[in-house]
Write an enzyme that holds these catalytic residues in place. Structure first.
Site, PDB file in Angstrom:
ATOM      1  N   ARG A 405       0.830  -1.212   0.000  1.00 21.20           N
ATOM      2  CA  ARG A 405       0.000   0.000   0.000  1.00 21.20           C
ATOM      3  C   ARG A 405       0.861   1.257   0.000  1.00 21.20           C
ATOM      4  NH1 ARG A 405      -4.238  -2.041   4.669  1.00 21.20           N
ATOM      5  NH2 ARG A 405      -5.426  -3.488   3.348  1.00 21.20           N
ATOM      6  N   HIS A 416       1.241  12.615  -9.142  1.00 24.73           N
ATOM      7  CA  HIS A 416       0.598  13.883  -8.795  1.00 24.73           C
ATOM      8  C   HIS A 416       1.597  15.039  -8.889  1.00 24.73           C
ATOM      9  CE1 HIS A 416      -2.837  11.551  -7.302  1.00 24.73           C
ATOM     10  NE2 HIS A 416      -3.498  12.689  -7.220  1.00 24.73           N
TER      11      HIS A 416
END
Length: 494
Positions: A405, A416
């Site tokens: 994760r 991003h």
């Protein structure tokens, strides 16, 4: 006889008024009227004459002139807004929100138009078509961003040619892997270099071009992985008996490897609203013209934040918080509109044109009670790609779930920042930091907030978190591109 007849008639009415759907008050109300109209156990118990059940209208009033009496009008029940009521039809409230949004924006529109002239500022029509065009083009004879997007075809064709040669065995797997890695690395580095070095490209044009290259990177990564899995399966299938092969080949209208290696198949995948490649995508039987027209008509907002620069420059924290809260709501509304426009209108329109059958582009992220649930459900194409090509492969290689994760969030944080810093030509890592902050935020929300409180915490992070990042980047961009040149000019004059 009277009691028996009343009971029978009540049962008949109860059967005929059974609700046919969920939500709403009509069918349920009819059933309640019948139940309330039936004689209770206390009626007639003391020797009184029982009151026959009355046929009620939809308002619960007995028919006038029927001679029947309503002796009970109450029962144990919850209010509709209580969670235990089971009521779920809030369409009227949603329509009210839409009407209020339209009216409030109509008022702002009229207010901008009728503002008196100076000394009071006159806003007028804020959207200038020339300014809109200037967001995409500095020089009308130089179109670097569209040219970048056109050049992206070279990388798609390169990946296709590598796969063709791997399929026929003229390239080894190691050589093919090196070529794919070089191709994918160039996909990320080439547009970034152009955006940083070419002066005529605008920040908006850079964002659009880099977004196109990022999508192409994710698609070609999946394209390479799936074709590799097909080659590995074909190698294992060589030991299968000929009879089993014949039975497996009886499927109709199913593409098998390497028959999928065609330009038609490649470009269908490139334009399809998905990041995960398959040899046989689910296809809708036809293009629904009315559905497509509705999605196209749903497709068009820019907040003004120049007033926020002075509080940031002076480090006036109370004014910073005031500007942040003032920006939060319109920014959030723009984000919601963008979500609906992209994930529902645009992707559904593209899917309808291409008869792409899997329309699950989002799930019920608005009901998220944890940060993790939100990130898993608001952008399904990216979530599927991360799960299929990043998260699960890490688990198969022995990584723990927490490490996998964290790796997914690291990759997301990189992209991003890639899509923000390069077009703005400044590296502040605000987007990267915000994405990595989601890991401890998910732990805090999951540990201390549950149910509705967790959902409220998720909404609060969405409403407040994005304006913070927007103000950080706008402030730094404003200082670098407007404050610095002005200060330099003043110094030169002095």
């Amino acid at each position: 006889m009277g009691d028996r007849g009343g009971t029978v008639s009540s049962r008949r009415r109860r059967t005929s008024s059974r609700p046919s759907g969920q939500g709403g008050g009509g069918p349920v109300g009819a059933e309640e009227e019948v139940r309330d109209g039936a004689p209770g156990p206390d009626v007639g118990a003391g020797g009184d004459a029982p009151a026959p059940a009355a046929a009620s209208d939809k308002d619960g009033d007995s028919n006038v002139g029927s001679g029947h009496w309503e002796l009970r009008c109450h029962r144990l029940q919850d209010s509709l807004f209580s969670s235990d009521s089971g009521f779920s039809n809030y369409r009227g409230i949603l329509n009210w929100c839409v009407v209020m949004l339209i009216l409030s924006n109509a008022r702002l529109f009229l207010e901008n138009l009728i503002k008196p002239p100076c000394p009071t500022p006159r806003y007028g029509i804020l959207v200038d078509p020339i300014q809109v065009v200037s967001l995409f083009l500095k020089d009308p004879y130089s179109w670097p961003a569209p040219c970048l997007v056109i050049v992206a075809n070279v990388f798609a064709v390169a990946a296709f040619q590598v796969e063709k040669r791997l399929a026929v065995g003229t390239l080894t797997e190691q050589a093919g892997l090196l070529l794919h890695v070089a191709n994918l690395a160039t996909i990320l580095c080439f547009p970034a270099a152009v955006a940083l070095l070419v002066e005529s490209i605008t920040p908006v044009g850079s964002v659009l071009a880099l977004a196109a290259y990022t999508i192409l990177f994710l698609k070609l990564f999946s394209y390479r992985d799936v074709n590799l899995w097909c080659r590995q399966r074909r190698a294992r299938a060589k030991t299968v008996s000929a009879g089993k092969k014949a039975s497996g080949a009886s499927a109709q209208r199913t593409v098998s490897y390497p028959d999928n290696l065609t330009y038609r198949d490649l470009y269908y995948f490139i334009f399809a609203p998905t990041l995960c490649y398959e040899l046989n995508f689910p296809r809708s039987p036809r293009i629904r013209k009315r559905f497509l027209l509705r999605r196209l008509l749903e497709m068009w907002m820019v907040p003004t934040i120049q007033n926020s620069m002075k509080p940031f420059k002076d480090m006036d924290y109370s004014r910073i918080i005031e500007r942040l809260l003032k920006l939060a709501v319109p920014n959030h509304l723009i984000w919601l509109i963008f979500f609906y426009w992209l994930f529902h209108s645009c992707l559904n329109a593209v899917a309808e044109l291409m008869q792409f059958g899997d329309r699950e582009f989002y799930r019920d992220w608005w009901n998220s009670e944890s940060v993790t649930y939100f990130w898993q459900n608001w952008n399904i194409p990216v979530h599927k790609w991360c799960s299929r090509h990043f998260y699960k492969p890490m688990l198969r290689r022995g990584s723990s779930r927490w490490v996998a994760r964290t790796g997914v969030f690291l990759a997301s944080a990189f992209f991003h920042e890639y899509l923000v810093s390069i077009p703005l030509r400044m590296f502040r890592l605000w987007a990267f930091t915000a994405m990595m902050a989601q890991i401890p935020l998910a732990l805090i929300v999951g540990r201390f907030f549950q149910g509705n409180y967790g959902n409220a915490a998720v909404w609060l992070t969405l409403i407040i978190g994005q304006p913070v990042a927007v103000l950080m980047y706008v402030h730094d961009y404003y200082v670098l591109n407007y404050e610095a040149p002005t200060a330099g000019a003043r110094t030169a004059q002095a």
